[in-house]
Design a protein around this motif. Sequence first.
Motif, PDB file in Angstrom:
ATOM      1  N   LEU A  70       0.851  -1.187   0.000  1.00  0.00           N
ATOM      2  CA  LEU A  70       0.000   0.000   0.000  1.00  0.00           C
ATOM      3  C   LEU A  70       0.883   1.232   0.000  1.00  0.00           C
ATOM      4  O   LEU A  70       1.776   1.370   0.837  1.00  0.00           O
ATOM      5  CB  LEU A  70      -0.897  -0.004   1.234  1.00  0.00           C
ATOM      6  CG  LEU A  70      -1.778   1.221   1.460  1.00  0.00           C
ATOM      7  CD1 LEU A  70      -2.839   1.335   0.373  1.00  0.00           C
ATOM      8  CD2 LEU A  70      -2.429   1.177   2.839  1.00  0.00           C
ATOM      9  N   ARG A  81       3.940  -5.887   2.751  1.00  0.00           N
ATOM     10  CA  ARG A  81       3.292  -7.176   3.022  1.00  0.00           C
ATOM     11  C   ARG A  81       3.818  -7.757   4.333  1.00  0.00           C
ATOM     12  O   ARG A  81       5.021  -7.763   4.585  1.00  0.00           O
ATOM     13  CB  ARG A  81       3.571  -8.152   1.883  1.00  0.00           C
ATOM     14  CG  ARG A  81       2.972  -7.743   0.554  1.00  0.00           C
ATOM     15  CD  ARG A  81       3.301  -8.762  -0.530  1.00  0.00           C
ATOM     16  NE  ARG A  81       2.874  -8.286  -1.843  1.00  0.00           N
ATOM     17  CZ  ARG A  81       1.650  -8.457  -2.326  1.00  0.00           C
ATOM     18  NH1 ARG A  81       0.746  -9.106  -1.598  1.00  0.00           N
ATOM     19  NH2 ARG A  81       1.319  -8.007  -3.520  1.00  0.00           N
ATOM     20  N   LEU A 117      -8.895   4.895   3.479  1.00  0.00           N
ATOM     21  CA  LEU A 117      -8.227   3.725   2.900  1.00  0.00           C
ATOM     22  C   LEU A 117      -9.205   2.586   2.664  1.00  0.00           C
ATOM     23  O   LEU A 117      -9.005   1.763   1.764  1.00  0.00           O
ATOM     24  CB  LEU A 117      -7.092   3.268   3.815  1.00  0.00           C
ATOM     25  CG  LEU A 117      -5.928   4.243   3.984  1.00  0.00           C
ATOM     26  CD1 LEU A 117      -4.890   3.674   4.945  1.00  0.00           C
ATOM     27  CD2 LEU A 117      -5.286   4.580   2.641  1.00  0.00           C
ATOM     28  N   ILE A 156      -3.598   6.821  -3.932  1.00  0.00           N
ATOM     29  CA  ILE A 156      -3.461   5.556  -3.221  1.00  0.00           C
ATOM     30  C   ILE A 156      -3.126   4.491  -4.254  1.00  0.00           C
ATOM     31  O   ILE A 156      -3.792   4.386  -5.283  1.00  0.00           O
ATOM     32  CB  ILE A 156      -4.752   5.166  -2.486  1.00  0.00           C
ATOM     33  CG1 ILE A 156      -5.162   6.239  -1.468  1.00  0.00           C
ATOM     34  CG2 ILE A 156      -4.590   3.826  -1.780  1.00  0.00           C
ATOM     35  CD1 ILE A 156      -6.521   5.987  -0.839  1.00  0.00           C
ATOM     36  N   ARG A 157      -2.097   3.720  -3.993  1.00  0.00           N
ATOM     37  CA  ARG A 157      -1.745   2.586  -4.857  1.00  0.00           C
ATOM     38  C   ARG A 157      -1.757   1.337  -4.000  1.00  0.00           C
ATOM     39  O   ARG A 157      -1.040   1.245  -3.002  1.00  0.00           O
ATOM     40  CB  ARG A 157      -0.366   2.769  -5.482  1.00  0.00           C
ATOM     41  CG  ARG A 157      -0.184   4.046  -6.268  1.00  0.00           C
ATOM     42  CD  ARG A 157      -0.953   4.033  -7.552  1.00  0.00           C
ATOM     43  NE  ARG A 157      -0.440   3.075  -8.517  1.00  0.00           N
ATOM     44  CZ  ARG A 157      -0.961   2.916  -9.741  1.00  0.00           C
ATOM     45  NH1 ARG A 157      -2.013   3.655 -10.117  1.00  0.00           N
ATOM     46  NH2 ARG A 157      -0.447   2.032 -10.563  1.00  0.00           N
ATOM     47  N   PHE A 158      -2.594   0.375  -4.388  1.00  0.00           N
ATOM     48  CA  PHE A 158      -2.669  -0.889  -3.666  1.00  0.00           C
ATOM     49  C   PHE A 158      -2.244  -2.001  -4.599  1.00  0.00           C
ATOM     50  O   PHE A 158      -2.931  -2.291  -5.585  1.00  0.00           O
ATOM     51  CB  PHE A 158      -4.091  -1.136  -3.158  1.00  0.00           C
ATOM     52  CG  PHE A 158      -4.224  -2.348  -2.285  1.00  0.00           C
ATOM     53  CD1 PHE A 158      -3.994  -2.268  -0.923  1.00  0.00           C
ATOM     54  CD2 PHE A 158      -4.545  -3.590  -2.832  1.00  0.00           C
ATOM     55  CE1 PHE A 158      -4.092  -3.386  -0.112  1.00  0.00           C
ATOM     56  CE2 PHE A 158      -4.642  -4.713  -2.034  1.00  0.00           C
ATOM     57  CZ  PHE A 158      -4.417  -4.619  -0.671  1.00  0.00           C
ATOM     58  N   ASP A 159      -1.087  -2.575  -4.299  1.00  0.00           N
ATOM     59  CA  ASP A 159      -0.529  -3.625  -5.159  1.00  0.00           C
ATOM     60  C   ASP A 159      -0.427  -3.138  -6.603  1.00  0.00           C
ATOM     61  O   ASP A 159      -0.721  -3.877  -7.550  1.00  0.00           O
ATOM     62  CB  ASP A 159      -1.381  -4.886  -5.067  1.00  0.00           C
ATOM     63  CG  ASP A 159      -0.583  -6.158  -5.342  1.00  0.00           C
ATOM     64  OD1 ASP A 159       0.653  -6.069  -5.439  1.00  0.00           O
ATOM     65  OD2 ASP A 159      -1.198  -7.231  -5.458  1.00  0.00           O
ATOM     66  N   PHE A 199     -11.519  -5.314  -4.873  1.00  0.00           N
ATOM     67  CA  PHE A 199     -10.580  -4.594  -4.008  1.00  0.00           C
ATOM     68  C   PHE A 199     -11.029  -4.629  -2.555  1.00  0.00           C
ATOM     69  O   PHE A 199     -10.218  -4.813  -1.644  1.00  0.00           O
ATOM     70  CB  PHE A 199     -10.448  -3.136  -4.465  1.00  0.00           C
ATOM     71  CG  PHE A 199      -9.797  -2.251  -3.433  1.00  0.00           C
ATOM     72  CD1 PHE A 199      -8.425  -2.283  -3.233  1.00  0.00           C
ATOM     73  CD2 PHE A 199     -10.555  -1.393  -2.645  1.00  0.00           C
ATOM     74  CE1 PHE A 199      -7.827  -1.476  -2.270  1.00  0.00           C
ATOM     75  CE2 PHE A 199      -9.973  -0.592  -1.690  1.00  0.00           C
ATOM     76  CZ  PHE A 199      -8.609  -0.631  -1.508  1.00  0.00           C
ATOM     77  N   ARG A 226      -9.825  -7.251  -0.214  1.00  0.00           N
ATOM     78  CA  ARG A 226      -8.427  -7.301   0.173  1.00  0.00           C
ATOM     79  C   ARG A 226      -8.073  -6.390   1.352  1.00  0.00           C
ATOM     80  O   ARG A 226      -6.981  -6.478   1.897  1.00  0.00           O
ATOM     81  CB  ARG A 226      -7.548  -6.948  -1.032  1.00  0.00           C
ATOM     82  CG  ARG A 226      -7.803  -7.841  -2.234  1.00  0.00           C
ATOM     83  CD  ARG A 226      -6.859  -7.541  -3.369  1.00  0.00           C
ATOM     84  NE  ARG A 226      -5.482  -7.883  -3.028  1.00  0.00           N
ATOM     85  CZ  ARG A 226      -4.449  -7.650  -3.831  1.00  0.00           C
ATOM     86  NH1 ARG A 226      -4.641  -7.088  -5.007  1.00  0.00           N
ATOM     87  NH2 ARG A 226      -3.228  -7.971  -3.454  1.00  0.00           N
ATOM     88  N   VAL A 227      -8.989  -5.492   1.726  1.00  0.00           N
ATOM     89  CA  VAL A 227      -8.758  -4.583   2.853  1.00  0.00           C
ATOM     90  C   VAL A 227      -9.959  -4.661   3.785  1.00  0.00           C
ATOM     91  O   VAL A 227     -11.078  -4.329   3.394  1.00  0.00           O
ATOM     92  CB  VAL A 227      -8.554  -3.128   2.377  1.00  0.00           C
ATOM     93  CG1 VAL A 227      -8.234  -2.232   3.566  1.00  0.00           C
ATOM     94  CG2 VAL A 227      -7.443  -3.040   1.341  1.00  0.00           C
ATOM     95  N   VAL A 229      -4.678  -6.837   3.850  1.00  0.00           N
ATOM     96  CA  VAL A 229      -4.474  -5.777   4.845  1.00  0.00           C
ATOM     97  C   VAL A 229      -5.674  -5.744   5.780  1.00  0.00           C
ATOM     98  O   VAL A 229      -6.822  -5.814   5.329  1.00  0.00           O
ATOM     99  CB  VAL A 229      -4.315  -4.389   4.171  1.00  0.00           C
ATOM    100  CG1 VAL A 229      -4.253  -3.282   5.225  1.00  0.00           C
ATOM    101  CG2 VAL A 229      -3.074  -4.358   3.294  1.00  0.00           C
TER     102      VAL A 229
END
Length: 345
Positions: free
Chosen positions: A7, A39, A60, A71-74, A89, A92-93, A176
């Motif tokens: 993230l 990670r 987030l 924001i960049r997630f993976d 998405f 994953r959070v 996450v």
Amino acid sequence: MSDAPLLEVRGLTKVYPVRHGGRRKELRALDGIDLDLRRGETLGLVGESGCGKSTLARTLMMLERADAGQIRFDGVDPLSLRGTDLLAFRRRVQMVFQDPFASLNARMTAGEIVSEPWRTHRTLYRTSRDRAARVAELLELVGLRPGDAGKYPQEFSGGQRQRLGIARALALDPDVIICDEPVSALDLSVQAQVLNLLNDLQQQLGVAYLFISHDLSVVRHVADRVVVMYLGRIVEEGGTEPTFERPLHPYTGALLSAAPSLDHTRRRERIILSGEIPSPLNPPSGCRFRTRCWKATDECATTVPPIADDAADGAHTAECFHPLRHQRRHQRAGDGSKSGSDRRM
């Protein structure tokens, strides 16, 4: 733990329009937040009430829309996602909430609470048998019994309810988990049990935590790195031990000096801050902390401070003209070098 950030947050800003004294004003809850989460890492986020910690968590989680920043997630920008891509998405959070009493539906059984996310993400477990088996696995994973699936939240203790909340967060196999004050409502002995559970789950599953807390002793116990927030800005960040042993920012030093300690061989000088926390509707110019800082000078009122880094650890930085120790200092963009939004850890 991978060195590549899972993230990445750059320049994240969230502004709420409010009416104050009959006039429209802006409350900048987040003002240019930069952070990385790797990670399998636990990143501790600390600061006083009202500094923007929970707003950052909601942003987030995509429960709030950011007004600026990235924001960049993976490698993917979740702010650009729509429909099924956004739904994927959200798997994953996930989040563990502060209050294990209010965050669970008293009309649903433990099994229904854990399996509820699968009503939205229907492709995960298609049959009732598969869902029941997975519920039993998750309950055992967090230290509850499979037979507890038929109980209601009010039949559990506070620690057991928080374990149930953790099982729900794990139901979608997230990368996450945002832990928003996850143990503050629990007794001390139960806090230790839940923290050990979170650590064990991280070792088994490789999940990363953004761990939000005002309790510095808890953060020191669980976090790999720490970021310190004040009035919507990150004022210090670094590894847990360097930050706790060699704080750079006066605000961090004041927080640590107020924290109780059982180590009587190393007494930290108590720092008493004067004045009240400024209103986020009218934050101070320049350095946000200057109105309470004993080291403030005229330049602190006119200019956003540069980034000072620990001479022994370049990944430990603070946004300050006058750090607590003599450190290297970098000028911001416009002064010929590196800006605050270019920070890397």
